[in-house]
Motif scaffolding. Structure first.
Motif, PDB file in Angstrom:
ATOM      1  N   GLU A   1       0.842  -1.205   0.000  1.00  0.00           N
ATOM      2  CA  GLU A   1       0.000   0.000   0.000  1.00  0.00           C
ATOM      3  C   GLU A   1       0.870   1.245   0.000  1.00  0.00           C
ATOM      4  O   GLU A   1       0.611   2.208  -0.726  1.00  0.00           O
ATOM      5  CB  GLU A   1      -0.928  -0.008   1.222  1.00  0.00           C
ATOM      6  CG  GLU A   1      -1.902   1.158   1.288  1.00  0.00           C
ATOM      7  CD  GLU A   1      -1.350   2.399   1.975  1.00  0.00           C
ATOM      8  OE1 GLU A   1      -1.907   3.494   1.751  1.00  0.00           O
ATOM      9  OE2 GLU A   1      -0.352   2.284   2.722  1.00  0.00           O
ATOM     10  N   ARG A   2       1.931   1.227   0.793  1.00  0.00           N
ATOM     11  CA  ARG A   2       2.843   2.384   0.851  1.00  0.00           C
ATOM     12  C   ARG A   2       3.583   2.567  -0.471  1.00  0.00           C
ATOM     13  O   ARG A   2       3.793   3.684  -0.925  1.00  0.00           O
ATOM     14  CB  ARG A   2       3.810   2.227   2.015  1.00  0.00           C
ATOM     15  CG  ARG A   2       3.057   2.210   3.349  1.00  0.00           C
ATOM     16  CD  ARG A   2       3.633   3.125   4.355  1.00  0.00           C
ATOM     17  NE  ARG A   2       2.686   3.361   5.427  1.00  0.00           N
ATOM     18  CZ  ARG A   2       2.945   3.140   6.708  1.00  0.00           C
ATOM     19  NH1 ARG A   2       4.126   2.702   7.068  1.00  0.00           N
ATOM     20  NH2 ARG A   2       2.038   3.409   7.620  1.00  0.00           N
TER      21      ARG A   2
ATOM     22  N   VAL B   1       1.804   6.763  -6.689  1.00  0.00           N
ATOM     23  CA  VAL B   1       0.779   7.779  -6.955  1.00  0.00           C
ATOM     24  C   VAL B   1       1.390   9.172  -6.837  1.00  0.00           C
ATOM     25  O   VAL B   1       1.183  10.039  -7.694  1.00  0.00           O
ATOM     26  CB  VAL B   1      -0.420   7.624  -5.994  1.00  0.00           C
ATOM     27  CG1 VAL B   1      -1.314   8.850  -6.011  1.00  0.00           C
ATOM     28  CG2 VAL B   1      -1.221   6.374  -6.339  1.00  0.00           C
ATOM     29  N   GLU B   2       2.181   9.400  -5.798  1.00  0.00           N
ATOM     30  CA  GLU B   2       2.802  10.710  -5.589  1.00  0.00           C
ATOM     31  C   GLU B   2       3.833  11.002  -6.683  1.00  0.00           C
ATOM     32  O   GLU B   2       3.924  12.122  -7.179  1.00  0.00           O
ATOM     33  CB  GLU B   2       3.450  10.782  -4.208  1.00  0.00           C
ATOM     34  CG  GLU B   2       3.962  12.146  -3.840  1.00  0.00           C
ATOM     35  CD  GLU B   2       2.922  13.250  -3.909  1.00  0.00           C
ATOM     36  OE1 GLU B   2       3.266  14.366  -4.356  1.00  0.00           O
ATOM     37  OE2 GLU B   2       1.759  13.014  -3.528  1.00  0.00           O
ATOM     38  N   ALA B   3       4.587   9.994  -7.066  1.00  0.00           N
ATOM     39  CA  ALA B   3       5.584  10.181  -8.127  1.00  0.00           C
ATOM     40  C   ALA B   3       4.909  10.521  -9.452  1.00  0.00           C
ATOM     41  O   ALA B   3       5.369  11.397 -10.191  1.00  0.00           O
ATOM     42  CB  ALA B   3       6.447   8.932  -8.278  1.00  0.00           C
TER      43      ALA B   3
ATOM     44  N   SER C   1       3.679  14.082  -9.292  1.00  0.00           N
ATOM     45  CA  SER C   1       4.814  14.986  -9.461  1.00  0.00           C
ATOM     46  C   SER C   1       5.215  15.054 -10.928  1.00  0.00           C
ATOM     47  O   SER C   1       5.489  16.136 -11.466  1.00  0.00           O
ATOM     48  CB  SER C   1       5.982  14.515  -8.594  1.00  0.00           C
ATOM     49  OG  SER C   1       7.112  15.308  -8.825  1.00  0.00           O
ATOM     50  N   ARG C   2       5.257  13.911 -11.577  1.00  0.00           N
ATOM     51  CA  ARG C   2       5.634  13.870 -12.999  1.00  0.00           C
ATOM     52  C   ARG C   2       4.605  14.603 -13.847  1.00  0.00           C
ATOM     53  O   ARG C   2       4.973  15.350 -14.764  1.00  0.00           O
ATOM     54  CB  ARG C   2       5.771  12.410 -13.454  1.00  0.00           C
ATOM     55  CG  ARG C   2       6.233  12.265 -14.857  1.00  0.00           C
ATOM     56  CD  ARG C   2       7.721  12.580 -14.971  1.00  0.00           C
ATOM     57  NE  ARG C   2       8.122  12.371 -16.342  1.00  0.00           N
ATOM     58  CZ  ARG C   2       8.821  13.249 -17.040  1.00  0.00           C
ATOM     59  NH1 ARG C   2       9.254  14.354 -16.485  1.00  0.00           N
ATOM     60  NH2 ARG C   2       9.132  13.000 -18.280  1.00  0.00           N
ATOM     61  N   ILE C   3       3.327  14.412 -13.558  1.00  0.00           N
ATOM     62  CA  ILE C   3       2.272  15.110 -14.287  1.00  0.00           C
ATOM     63  C   ILE C   3       2.425  16.614 -14.113  1.00  0.00           C
ATOM     64  O   ILE C   3       2.300  17.380 -15.077  1.00  0.00           O
ATOM     65  CB  ILE C   3       0.871  14.627 -13.830  1.00  0.00           C
ATOM     66  CG1 ILE C   3       0.601  13.216 -14.351  1.00  0.00           C
ATOM     67  CG2 ILE C   3      -0.221  15.582 -14.288  1.00  0.00           C
ATOM     68  CD1 ILE C   3      -0.620  12.547 -13.773  1.00  0.00           C
TER      69      ILE C   3
END
Length: 162
Positions: free
Chosen positions: A50-51, A57-59, A62-64
């Motif tokens: 999950e982590r 998801v955060e990466a 950030s890329r988007i």
């Protein structure tokens, strides 16, 4: 590595079936689950996954964001280059120029509206957007009001991982 959730659920069910006293004592239940099942190991692996998913998801977010910034920079560059091309075409007094890469044409755009003072414009020229406020709706329902078309549900359960 495959995690066998069904096997864990079977282990838990068997443990509860064989030890009905576990329903009454949370501490004993926790100790028995830890010692007699793969609960801790499997949940630790699931939390790890999950982590990892949260990090991905955060990466991706950030890329988007970085790609959106890059897109905006190139849109600005495109507009600046078009302005330079237009100024050159106007200075050369050319309305059309055919090149191998493209045909450049200078054209008049349609008339655009310029708003000088929005406060002076009559209401008939404004759009109104009807948008449901779930916050206000929840406040009304919590206060005991009856609101046609809406009710409060019974809530749900969730997992918090900290």
């Amino acid at each position: 590595m495959k995690i066998d959730i069904d096997a864990l659920k079977m282990q838990i069910s068997l443990l509860f079936d064989q030890n009905p006293e576990l329903a009454e004592d949370e501490d004993l239940r926790a100790d028995m689950l830890e010692g007699s099942t793969d609960l801790h190991d499997i949940l630790s692996k699931l939390v790890g996954r999950e982590r990892e998913a949260a990090e991905i998801v955060e990466a991706i977010k950030s890329r988007i964001d970085k790609i959106a910034e890059r897109r905006n920079r190139f849109k600005d560059r495109q507009q600046a280059l078009r302005s330079v091309i237009l100024s050159i075409m106007q200075r050369a007094e050319l309305r059309k120029l055919e090149l191998a890469e493209a045909t450049i044409s200078v054209a008049k755009t349609g008339r655009a509206v310029q708003v000088l003072d929005e406060d002076q414009i009559p209401d008939g020229f404004f759009k109104t957007k009807r948008e449901l406020s779930k916050t206000l709706l929840k406040e009304a329902l919590n206060a005991g009001e009856t609101v046609p078309g809406a009710v409060l549900d019974n809530g749900d359960v969730t997992v918090r991982i900290s």
